[in-house]
Motif scaffolding. Structure first.
Motif, PDB file in Angstrom:
ATOM      1  N   MET A   1       0.927  -1.219  -0.095  1.00  0.00           N
ATOM      2  CA  MET A   1       0.016  -0.041   0.256  1.00  0.00           C
ATOM      3  C   MET A   1       0.896   1.212   0.100  1.00  0.00           C
ATOM      4  O   MET A   1       1.758   1.322   0.755  1.00  0.00           O
ATOM      5  CB  MET A   1      -0.794  -0.033   1.247  1.00  0.00           C
ATOM      6  CG  MET A   1      -1.737   1.144   1.594  1.00  0.00           C
ATOM      7  SD  MET A   1      -2.910   0.982   2.620  1.00  0.00           S
ATOM      8  CE  MET A   1      -3.685   2.661   2.641  1.00  0.00           C
ATOM      9  N   ALA A   2       0.594   2.387  -0.938  1.00  0.00           N
ATOM     10  CA  ALA A   2       1.186   3.525  -0.917  1.00  0.00           C
ATOM     11  C   ALA A   2       0.978   4.440   0.348  1.00  0.00           C
ATOM     12  O   ALA A   2      -0.054   4.073   0.773  1.00  0.00           O
ATOM     13  CB  ALA A   2       1.197   4.197  -2.171  1.00  0.00           C
ATOM     14  N   ILE A   3       1.986   5.099   0.650  1.00  0.00           N
ATOM     15  CA  ILE A   3       1.773   5.967   1.827  1.00  0.00           C
ATOM     16  C   ILE A   3       0.779   7.159   1.362  1.00  0.00           C
ATOM     17  O   ILE A   3       1.058   7.766   0.262  1.00  0.00           O
ATOM     18  CB  ILE A   3       3.277   6.723   2.443  1.00  0.00           C
ATOM     19  CG1 ILE A   3       3.999   5.395   2.607  1.00  0.00           C
ATOM     20  CG2 ILE A   3       2.929   7.883   3.318  1.00  0.00           C
ATOM     21  CD1 ILE A   3       5.385   5.940   3.210  1.00  0.00           C
ATOM     22  N   ARG A   4      -0.229   7.495   2.134  1.00  0.00           N
ATOM     23  CA  ARG A   4      -1.070   8.649   1.770  1.00  0.00           C
ATOM     24  C   ARG A   4      -0.977   9.462   3.032  1.00  0.00           C
ATOM     25  O   ARG A   4      -1.003   9.270   4.257  1.00  0.00           O
ATOM     26  CB  ARG A   4      -2.577   7.985   1.740  1.00  0.00           C
ATOM     27  CG  ARG A   4      -2.499   7.175   0.557  1.00  0.00           C
ATOM     28  CD  ARG A   4      -4.081   6.556   0.529  1.00  0.00           C
ATOM     29  NE  ARG A   4      -5.260   7.341   0.098  1.00  0.00           N
ATOM     30  CZ  ARG A   4      -6.177   8.032   0.967  1.00  0.00           C
ATOM     31  NH1 ARG A   4      -6.344   7.293   2.185  1.00  0.00           N
ATOM     32  NH2 ARG A   4      -6.887   8.798   0.631  1.00  0.00           N
ATOM     33  N   LEU A   5      -0.794  10.901   2.825  1.00  0.00           N
ATOM     34  CA  LEU A   5      -0.765  11.913   4.006  1.00  0.00           C
ATOM     35  C   LEU A   5      -1.713  12.892   3.551  1.00  0.00           C
ATOM     36  O   LEU A   5      -2.167  13.414   2.396  1.00  0.00           O
ATOM     37  CB  LEU A   5       0.818  12.723   3.609  1.00  0.00           C
ATOM     38  CG  LEU A   5       1.735  11.760   3.916  1.00  0.00           C
ATOM     39  CD1 LEU A   5       3.125  12.701   3.494  1.00  0.00           C
ATOM     40  CD2 LEU A   5       1.906  11.233   5.406  1.00  0.00           C
ATOM     41  N   TYR A   6      -2.364  13.224   4.824  1.00  0.00           N
ATOM     42  CA  TYR A   6      -3.268  14.730   4.571  1.00  0.00           C
ATOM     43  C   TYR A   6      -2.502  15.806   4.259  1.00  0.00           C
ATOM     44  O   TYR A   6      -1.568  16.330   5.058  1.00  0.00           O
ATOM     45  CB  TYR A   6      -4.137  14.891   5.856  1.00  0.00           C
ATOM     46  CG  TYR A   6      -4.963  15.898   5.843  1.00  0.00           C
ATOM     47  CD1 TYR A   6      -6.236  15.662   5.264  1.00  0.00           C
ATOM     48  CD2 TYR A   6      -4.488  17.251   6.203  1.00  0.00           C
ATOM     49  CE1 TYR A   6      -7.224  16.722   5.120  1.00  0.00           C
ATOM     50  CE2 TYR A   6      -5.528  18.234   6.209  1.00  0.00           C
ATOM     51  CZ  TYR A   6      -6.783  18.168   5.703  1.00  0.00           C
ATOM     52  OH  TYR A   6      -7.747  19.264   5.512  1.00  0.00           O
ATOM     53  N   ASN A   7      -2.682  16.658   3.173  1.00  0.00           N
ATOM     54  CA  ASN A   7      -2.102  17.602   2.851  1.00  0.00           C
ATOM     55  C   ASN A   7      -2.985  18.890   2.932  1.00  0.00           C
ATOM     56  O   ASN A   7      -4.041  19.180   2.664  1.00  0.00           O
ATOM     57  CB  ASN A   7      -1.994  17.640   1.156  1.00  0.00           C
ATOM     58  CG  ASN A   7      -1.074  18.581   0.643  1.00  0.00           C
ATOM     59  OD1 ASN A   7      -0.822  19.615   1.239  1.00  0.00           O
ATOM     60  ND2 ASN A   7      -0.457  18.357  -0.640  1.00  0.00           N
ATOM     61  N   THR A   8      -2.318  19.692   4.024  1.00  0.00           N
ATOM     62  CA  THR A   8      -3.148  20.872   4.374  1.00  0.00           C
ATOM     63  C   THR A   8      -3.364  21.601   3.234  1.00  0.00           C
ATOM     64  O   THR A   8      -4.263  22.538   3.127  1.00  0.00           O
ATOM     65  CB  THR A   8      -2.223  21.624   5.430  1.00  0.00           C
ATOM     66  OG1 THR A   8      -1.795  20.786   6.457  1.00  0.00           O
ATOM     67  CG2 THR A   8      -2.913  22.849   6.154  1.00  0.00           C
ATOM     68  N   LEU A   9      -2.676  21.657   2.214  1.00  0.00           N
ATOM     69  CA  LEU A   9      -2.711  22.674   1.105  1.00  0.00           C
ATOM     70  C   LEU A   9      -3.895  22.405   0.292  1.00  0.00           C
ATOM     71  O   LEU A   9      -4.779  23.096  -0.158  1.00  0.00           O
ATOM     72  CB  LEU A   9      -1.460  22.521   0.045  1.00  0.00           C
ATOM     73  CG  LEU A   9      -1.444  23.539  -1.180  1.00  0.00           C
ATOM     74  CD1 LEU A   9      -1.468  25.046  -0.653  1.00  0.00           C
ATOM     75  CD2 LEU A   9      -0.166  23.195  -1.830  1.00  0.00           C
ATOM     76  N   THR A  10      -4.211  21.060  -0.015  1.00  0.00           N
ATOM     77  CA  THR A  10      -5.359  20.531  -0.621  1.00  0.00           C
ATOM     78  C   THR A  10      -6.453  20.211   0.218  1.00  0.00           C
ATOM     79  O   THR A  10      -7.493  19.836  -0.375  1.00  0.00           O
ATOM     80  CB  THR A  10      -5.008  19.426  -1.417  1.00  0.00           C
ATOM     81  OG1 THR A  10      -4.463  18.274  -0.740  1.00  0.00           O
ATOM     82  CG2 THR A  10      -3.795  19.839  -2.426  1.00  0.00           C
ATOM     83  N   LYS A  11      -6.160  19.937   1.491  1.00  0.00           N
ATOM     84  CA  LYS A  11      -7.297  19.564   2.497  1.00  0.00           C
ATOM     85  C   LYS A  11      -7.793  18.324   2.232  1.00  0.00           C
ATOM     86  O   LYS A  11      -8.977  17.962   2.320  1.00  0.00           O
ATOM     87  CB  LYS A  11      -8.546  20.494   2.223  1.00  0.00           C
ATOM     88  CG  LYS A  11      -8.145  21.968   2.487  1.00  0.00           C
ATOM     89  CD  LYS A  11      -7.606  22.408   3.723  1.00  0.00           C
ATOM     90  CE  LYS A  11      -7.168  23.992   3.955  1.00  0.00           C
ATOM     91  NZ  LYS A  11      -6.321  24.560   2.895  1.00  0.00           N
TER      92      LYS A  11
END
Length: 460
Positions: A1-11
């Motif tokens: 599974m690829a790493i997924r991060l919450y991006n504050t820029l794109t919400k």
């Protein structure tokens, strides 16, 4: 599974794809070195230490940089109060910061960038902004003109300072073109440090230090920018405005990560509220492993309450893992079923961590595994130890190696078994009581006697 991060820029959560395959350039806003670092710093920097560790364990080559604000209004003001040189004050508290981070085992920063060491780069970046029409001069220095950057507010969703924002670094001047305009270069004032430059005699504004340093280290764009949530506005908005205006390229950073704030005894920490705790204060009542567990047992984006209860809960949870590690037969090869279970648990753990670094979810998987293993008749073996060791490379919150005193406790338990077999129960109970006073819990089962530590036998 690829790493997924919450991006504050794109919400939203996004798959983490750095600009160069296998390489991560990561920057986190460092401290202003004018006083001892507080427990809010401990939370943020422990959680970003975890980010760096995780990316490395997942195979990325990571360059983790932090800036050190060592010339700033706060430093100058504090030095004046103490009657010392501002540079000497900054140097002293920079070392205190390094010592505190070492005490917390936050050791993954590769590069520290000091403002003092990047004055030429700061001046060059301000000159770029002037040439591109984004800066103007007033009697007290050079300012960024927000009207020239339509993208201001894209990170935070707002453009104006509110009463909830920290106003300590809002540059006031009635002649500013726009209320939110901020200082890029501050003109020399009597008694303050200054540099003689093409911009005039003076010193950097706060925001420009970070972008000049990151441009020197990484160029105008890089992969990951981090900091606490209270830096989103106006500090990180200012960074975006500066660098993207100077370079003409966007985004400054592909991913923006922000940690939740820490509250102490129900309130935001402040000296005036009387709940201000330095890292050194908290290390007097909790060891580094307990603190790391407390911080990492919460999701990095969540706000966190720190009090006696949360510290004791973290300490108790740590002990559960360490007591399980004590049961492991380190010379025993795991059965096929045991090895398969450890492999499935490892997969579940990393699936949780790949999902925006869900450390609470990963720990829940670990404790489910420990409960299942504790119900088994045979002790866990090497596969269990390897699982714990790999996880502890990330969390650094468990003492898996210290077995000091185990042989002496086992000897006392062996003596207790002999006494019970001889029906000398009072003497056997004396051994139980003596061990209980040391925090050792004994459980008699049909097949064996198990023991674990309810309280620390020796300091961690």
């Amino acid at each position: 599974m690829a790493i997924r991060l919450y991006n504050t820029l794109t919400k939203r959560k996004e798959q983490f794809v750095p600009s160069a395959p296998g390489l991560v350039r990561m920057f986190v806003c460092g401290p202003t070195v004018y006083a001892l670092s507080h427990v809010g710093h401990a939370k943020t920097y422990t959680q970003f230490d975890f980010v760096a560790r995780y990316l490395k364990q997942r195979g990325y080559q990571v360059t983790y940089a932090q800036n050190l604000t060592d010339v700033d209004d706060k430093i100058i003001r504090r030095a004046g109060e103490l009657g010392v040189d501002a540079r000497d004050l900054a140097t002293e508290f920079e070392q205190h910061y390094f010592d505190d981070m070492a005490a917390l085992h936050n050791t993954n920063v590769d590069v520290f960038g000091r403002a003092h060491d990047h004055i030429d780069e700061i001046v060059a970046q301000v000159q770029q902004l002037i040439e591109r029409g984004h800066a103007y001069r007033l009697d007290d220095g050079w300012y960024f003109d927000l009207a020239t950057f339509p993208g201001y507010g894209k990170l935070s969703g707002r453009t104006e300072v509110t009463a909830e924002d920290s106003l300590a670094r809002v540059d006031e001047n009635e002649q500013k073109r726009n209320p939110g305009d901020f200082a890029l270069w501050k003109a020399r004032k009597p008694g303050e440090p200054y540099w003689a430059t093409a911009l005039g005699e003076g010193r950097p504004g706060w925001h420009i230090e970070d972008t000049a340093i990151t441009e020197a280290l990484f160029g105008p764009q890089y992969d990951l920018h981090g900091g606490a949530v209270d830096l989103i506005f106006p500090h990180h908005e200012a960074e975006i405005a500066q660098m993207e205006s100077a370079s003409g390229r966007e985004p400054l950073a592909r991913y923006w990560m922000h940690t939740g704030l820490l509250r102490v005894d129900g309130a935001k920490m402040s000296k005036s509220a009387g709940n201000f705790l330095t890292i050194r204060d908290i290390l007097k009542v909790a060891d580094f492993r307990t603190l790391r567990y407390a911080f990492l047992s919460q999701h990095y984006r969540s706000s966190m309450e720190l009090n006696d209860t949360t510290i004791e809960q973290a300490r108790a949870a740590r002990r559960r893992v360490e007591n399980f590690a004590r049961l492991i037969d380190r010379d025993r090869e795991e059965s096929t079923a045991g090895a398969g279970l450890a492999a499935r648990v490892r997969e579940d753990l990393y699936e949780r961590l790949d999902d925006d670094l869900d450390t609470p979810g990963a720990l829940a998987v670990l404790f489910d595994y420990i409960r299942e293993q504790n119900r088994r008749e045979e002790p866990p073996g090497r596969a269990a130890l390897e699982l714990l060791s790999d996880l502890n490379d990330l969390f650094d919150a468990f003492n898996l190696d210290s077995r000091s005193g185990d042989a002496e406790i086992e000897a006392q338990l062996a003596r207790r078994r002999e006494l019970r077999q001889a029906r000398r129960f009072e003497e056997a109970d004396e051994i139980r009581k003596a061990l209980q006073e040391r925090g050792i819990v004994i459980e008699d089962t049909p097949g064996c006697t198990r023991w674990w530590v309810a309280e620390e036998v020796t300091p961690a």
